[in-house]
Design a protein around this motif. Sequence first.
Motif, short mmCIF file in Angstrom:
data_model
loop_
_atom_site.label_atom_id
_atom_site.label_comp_id
_atom_site.label_asym_id
_atom_site.label_seq_id
_atom_site.Cartn_x
_atom_site.Cartn_y
_atom_site.Cartn_z
N ARG A 168 2.35 -1.02 2.57
CA ARG A 168 1.51 -1.38 1.41
C ARG A 168 0.31 -0.44 1.33
N THR A 169 -0.19 -0.03 2.48
CA THR A 169 -1.35 0.86 2.49
C THR A 169 -1.00 2.26 2.00
N GLU A 170 0.16 2.78 2.44
CA GLU A 170 0.51 4.16 2.11
C GLU A 170 1.19 4.30 0.75
N PHE A 171 1.90 3.25 0.33
CA PHE A 171 2.73 3.43 -0.87
C PHE A 171 2.30 2.60 -2.06
N ASN A 172 1.26 1.78 -1.90
CA ASN A 172 0.74 1.04 -3.06
C ASN A 172 -0.69 1.55 -3.26
N ILE A 173 -0.82 2.69 -3.93
CA ILE A 173 -2.11 3.40 -3.92
C ILE A 173 -2.65 3.66 -5.35
#
Length: 570
Positions: free
Chosen positions: A413-418
């Motif tokens: 979620r941190t890397e791909f929901n940006i």
Amino acid sequence: MQESNAPVLIVGGGPCGLMLAIELGRRGVGALLVDEKPSTAFNPQANATQARTMEHFRRLGFADEVRSLGLPAEFPTDIAYFTRFAQHELARFALPSSRDARAKISGLTGSWSAAELPHRVSQKFVEAVLRRQAEKLPGISVQYGWRLVEFEDTGDDVRCEIECVADGSRRSVRCRYLFGADGARSFVRERLGFGYVGETGVIRDFMGGRMYALYVRCPDFYKLVPHAPAWMNVTFNPERRAFMAAVDGQGEFAFHTQLRPHEEAETLTIRDARRMFQAAVGAPIELEILSRGTWTAGHALVADRFQRGCVLLGGDAVHLFTPAGGLGYNTAVEDAVNAGWKLAAVLKGVADPSLLESYEKERRPLAVRNTGFARRFADSLGLFAPAREIEDDTPEGAGARQAAGAYFAAHARTEFNIPGVTFGGRYDGSPIIVPDGTVPPPDAANTYAPTACPGGRAPHLWLADGRSLYDTFGFEWTLLRLRRDSPVAEDLANAARSLGLDLTMVDIDHPDARDLYEADAALIRPDQIVAWRGTARCKALQVVAKASSAGRQTGQRKRPLSMAVPDHQI
Ligand SMILES: Cc1cc2nc3c(=O)[nH]c(=O)nc-3n(C[C@H](O)[C@H](O)[C@H](O)COP(=O)(O)OP(=O)(O)OC[C@H]3O[C@@H](n4cnc5c(N)ncnc54)[C@H](O)[C@@H]3O)c2cc1C
């Protein structure tokens, strides 16, 4: 030696150079683009086109074409983590297919209030579209197989020498501006003597060190692997860590593994490469290796300068990322968008050449910001090391897998929901932004708070007739009038006209729009950045002149150079 003239010589036909050619060509400004490669990329390279890049492709009219490429329309763009691809699945972050993305976007608000969602597609497909789009523009000449070998900025123009890779013949090119989009080993940057600052050589368990890249065809993958397909596949075991993007959904993959300290890329054979891939799958499987290469993960570098005199630089030539988060190519595209309208305005005589000074002032801080976000994503992924027992069929093994799964569920979620990274970039402090005294929301990777505080992306909304607000914008400047009888909007429009700006007045009769922009009017730049907003009457001429650098020509560069490329068919 034969001589050609071009208003702009673009060196490099990757995403940055091609996008710049399109931005210039769409404005009727000629450019010659040279690239030493025979054509656009064969290798997949970048895998993610961020939503903001897709919005720019929409502005230019080819977002749908890009979205139709790469994976099949119904292919999920999930990110999935495994011990090995054919063994235990640890975590999965589900994301929509390209078909669902089209349907979904018009219902999203808040952080994902946007005209486009991201698209997971290999750069090789995008480059081919950009090349076609550039080549069909009059005045744009795209020449692969030519390299820049010399240049000299005389102050009035730039004298360049280009060389045909095939036969070594040389041509000279005289241009008003040289743009170095020539990638990580930029000849232009090197010749200007610009250094990189930041972090390099970072060693991590993964995404920090020498990486080995394989472009493979493995059609049995989907038959063998017992898990649902995913766009991004990541392995997590003590022997072979790798990430692998699905390229076409039919069995082509971009596979990247980190070399262990004892592995020397130069001595690895095709058989070794096969074994690496099979170790990541966790089963013997047939595969064809289409290409192999190496690259280094662990950079977060930004050049100390982006321009000098008549020479500008963009893309990997001025910033190097570790590709966690997928930001390198997207940042390169935004450099081109920013430089494109400014170069065109100066070359057309609408703006003073000092406008170009805002390019480095706006883009360099963005490059520092984005390389910083990528570094944090790489730390989160690569500093988390697998427990030794993670593959064991024991309660300890099951426990290790559960812990890793929980970690990756949060990490994904941190890397791909940006949305914050992609929409939240700002140009505060730029000499061509007119501040209104308000403070923008905090810069956060995973949330984006729409704001019309000048310096950021114009907040988006869907109109009652189903159109995106952005589809109403003009190609150049837009004045959003959010209250029909706003006197300040009228003043701004008159000022823009008197300064020769190409301005489209857009009336939006939507109460949400007035609330979103918190003003009766907003001046939107050609790159969809809010330059100014306001309700009370102001010194309109000063506002428009500051935002556009129009109407204060200093008289530099009097010698005209034809806007079209007269003899560009080299
Ligand atoms: C494994 C991997 C995965 C990646 N994944 C992502 C991702 O998901 N998302 C993302 O945004 N980015 C990603 N990137 C980064 C992305 O590929 C680059 O940031 C992007 O290609 C930069 O574009 P560019 O146009 O600046 O440079 P390039 O694409 O490198 O193009 C530069 C061009 O200049 C040409 N050239 C060089 N010197 C000369 C010369 N003297 N004369 C003429 N031509 C010259 C070269 O031939 C080249 O074609 C990834 C990178 C890697 C390695």
